[in-house]
Structure formats: C-alpha cells, structure tokens
Design an enzyme around this catalytic site. Structure first.
Site, short mmCIF file in Angstrom:
data_model
loop_
_atom_site.label_atom_id
_atom_site.label_comp_id
_atom_site.label_asym_id
_atom_site.label_seq_id
_atom_site.Cartn_x
_atom_site.Cartn_y
_atom_site.Cartn_z
N TYR A 202 0.30 28.07 39.04
CA TYR A 202 1.36 28.45 38.10
C TYR A 202 2.56 29.05 38.86
CZ TYR A 202 -0.43 33.18 38.80
OH TYR A 202 -0.83 34.35 39.37
N HIS A 226 -6.16 30.34 41.29
CA HIS A 226 -7.03 31.42 41.79
C HIS A 226 -7.62 32.21 40.63
CE1 HIS A 226 -2.93 33.05 41.35
NE2 HIS A 226 -3.55 34.11 40.86
C1 BEZ Z 1 -0.58 36.80 40.40
O1 BEZ Z 1 -0.92 37.05 39.24
O2 BEZ Z 1 -1.38 36.25 41.09
C2 BEZ Z 1 0.80 37.10 40.94
C3 BEZ Z 1 1.91 36.78 40.19
C4 BEZ Z 1 3.19 37.09 40.69
C5 BEZ Z 1 3.33 37.70 41.93
C6 BEZ Z 1 2.20 38.01 42.67
C7 BEZ Z 1 0.92 37.70 42.19
FE FE Z 2 -2.57 35.38 39.47
#
Ligand code: BEZ
Ligand code: FE
Length: 300
Positions: A202, A226
């Site tokens: 995403y 993930h």
């Molecule tokens: C995350 O949910 O994996 C994520 C989203 C934006 C920035 C860093 C991590």
């Molecule tokens: Fe995430």
C-alpha cells in the site's frame, strides 16, 4: 571590531561564513545538560556544513522553511507528517536500528502510524479478517528467548492492511471496526496462531507535503506487504517489527526503508483439504511461520 581569533587558537566570536559553525556552537557552551550541549553542537556543525555544501539561494531557503511549515501544519492528533518525513528520509529506521542492533533477537522495524487503536484481545486461532476479503492465511509462530526457550504468556499484538491495501482506520465506512487486528496471548509453550488474509502492499499517505516531496523526487510511495507485530513479555524488551511477504511488490524499494532480510518469509500455499479443515480455512490456503526471539530487558 576584532578579527576572528582562530589563528591564536581561541574560538571566533564574531559571525563570519568561514567560522559560522564555531561561532554558533560556542553560544551553546554553557548549556547545563551535557547531552543537550552535545546534540546542539553536532546539529549546528552538520547543518552549517550542509548549507555550505548546498549554498541555497534566499528563495530556496524560504522554500525549505515553507515546506517544514507545511509539514507542521499537516500534523493533527491522528496524522504525524514529521514522522512520515523522518520515515522517507530513512531516519526513523536508522534510529530504530541503532537502538536495536542485530544480535540473536528478532530484528525491529518502524511502528508506523496505524497502530492508533487498541487491538482487541482474541483467543488463539481467531480469525482477524472480519471482512472475509482476500487470500486466506494461517499465521503461526513461537515466542522464545535468545537460548530458544519458549516464553509462555507473551502478548502478541498484530495489525495489518486488508486485501485492498487499507487499514481499518483509513476506511471506517467500509471496513468493520478493528478489522485485521488482534491481541493474542501465547500458550504455555510460547506458541501463537491466528487466521487472517495475505496483506497487500500500500502507499503511505501522499496527500501532504511529504507526498509532494516524493513526487518531486520521482520516488514511489509504496510499502511492501507486511503484518505488524508488537511483542511483549515480562523480563524482555518490547519488540516492534513486521513480517514481510516474500513475493510482494516493492520488497526491494520500501518507501520507508523498513525491510530487513531476516523479516521476509514465504507465504506458502497449502492445497490439502484435511489441513484446511484443521486450520478452519477453505482449501487451498496460504500459511506462514514466524518465530519471535526477544531480548532480555537489561541487554542494550
Ligand atoms: C506502516 O503502517 O507500515 C507505515 C506507514 C507509513 C509510514 C511508516 C510505516
Ligand atoms: Fe503497515
């Protein structure tokens, strides 16, 4: 006016381009807290070196200030654009990695902004995919210490995006509340297991100044698929990490540099109706095993 006294070995006190960093760092010499003094001295040295390297025009510096002002203005109680900026510059991962050096324990990675609601406690084996969309998946693992001894009762908090690449909090009208979140307590052998779906990659939020910076620098905003884990147990340091899907797009170009090889797993396909019935999933289904090794509390 005295000329700078650098040739006598005494620090200059009058501002000049040549001695700018020394002049400013000496203004912090009386900082009572030695750590704050160290941080401010280093920050000024590096910042002045950066400006001397780049030699920004007055307009460019105003653009930089405007950008940071926008980053601040985009922050709300549920949106942290400064952390996102730190993420896409690799600084979040650097701080994380320096504070959790690779050793015998499972490696850590960034927490991200979507752990913003409490995961609901669920029994082992529960299905966290409340919307029923996506490739069904069984996730299993054991929480252990560095010697391989299981950690019974470890608390395993998981959250993930759905098959369309969105967290429940991003689609409150479309996804059931607390979709794809669960708080599990490992059994007396440190084991945990739950049913879910294979998450999708995403994009991080791109509707703010960080998104504009990614666009201006021709960088994509995507994170490889993930599942987030936050694992805690008495006597151990909390671990915040991800389990990455091996065959996901963007595994080699995560927008926030969160991938570590040790966290990547195949989500293999099981085409066996008996095993599917055991797991409480339709056949075929995907499965992944992720053992988590915790670091003792006192170990740095
Ligand atoms: C995350 O949910 O994996 C994520 C989203 C934006 C920035 C860093 C991590
Ligand atoms: Fe995430």
């Amino acid at each position: 006016m005295q000329p700078p006294r650098q040739d006598t070995g005494t620090p200059a006190t009058r501002f000049s381009a040549e001695h700018s960093a020394e002049v400013v760092t000496s203004s912090f010499a009386g900082t009572p807290d030695p750590r704050l003094r160290e941080i401010m001295t280093s920050a000024v040295r590096h910042l002045h070196a950066f400006v001397k390297d780049v030699e920004p025009t007055v307009e460019e510096w105003a653009t930089a200030i405007g950008f940071l002002t926008d980053v601040g203005a985009t922050c709300t109680p549920v949106r942290q654009e400064f952390i996102l900026l730190s993420d896409i510059l690799g600084v979040s991962m650097l701080v994380e990695t320096l504070n959790n050096p690779a050793g015998h324990a499972t490696e850590s990675t960034v927490e991200g902004p979507f752990h913003m609601v409490d995961s609901p406690p669920r029994p082992l084996g529960a299905d966290i995919a409340l919307d029923g969309k996506g490739d069904r998946c069984l996730v299993t693992g054991t929480v252990k210490d560095a010697d391989g001894t299981p950690v019974p009762g470890a608390v395993v908090d998981v959250w993930q995006a759905n098959a369309d690449g969105f967290y429940d909090v991003q689609q409150p009208e479309l996804q059931p509340e607390r979709n794809l979140r669960g708080l599990f307590t490992a059994d007396d052998q440190g084991r945990f297991w739950f049913r879910s779906i294979v998450p999708r990659y995403y994009p991080i939020p791109t509707d703010g100044p960080v998104g504009r910076l990614l666009n201006a620098t021709a960088r994509h905003p995507n994170r490889p698929a993930h599942i987030h884990f936050d694992v805690r147990a008495t006597g151990f340091r909390p671990l915040v990490t991800h389990l990455f899907v091996a065959d996901t797009p963007y595994i080699d170009s995560d927008a926030v540099f969160g991938v570590k090889d040790s966290l990547v797993r195949e989500f293999s396909t099981v085409d066996d109706p008996a095993r599917a019935a055991d797991a409480g999933l339709p056949s075929p289904f995907r499965t992944v095993h992720f053992d988590v090794v915790l670091r003792p509390e006192e170990q740095q």
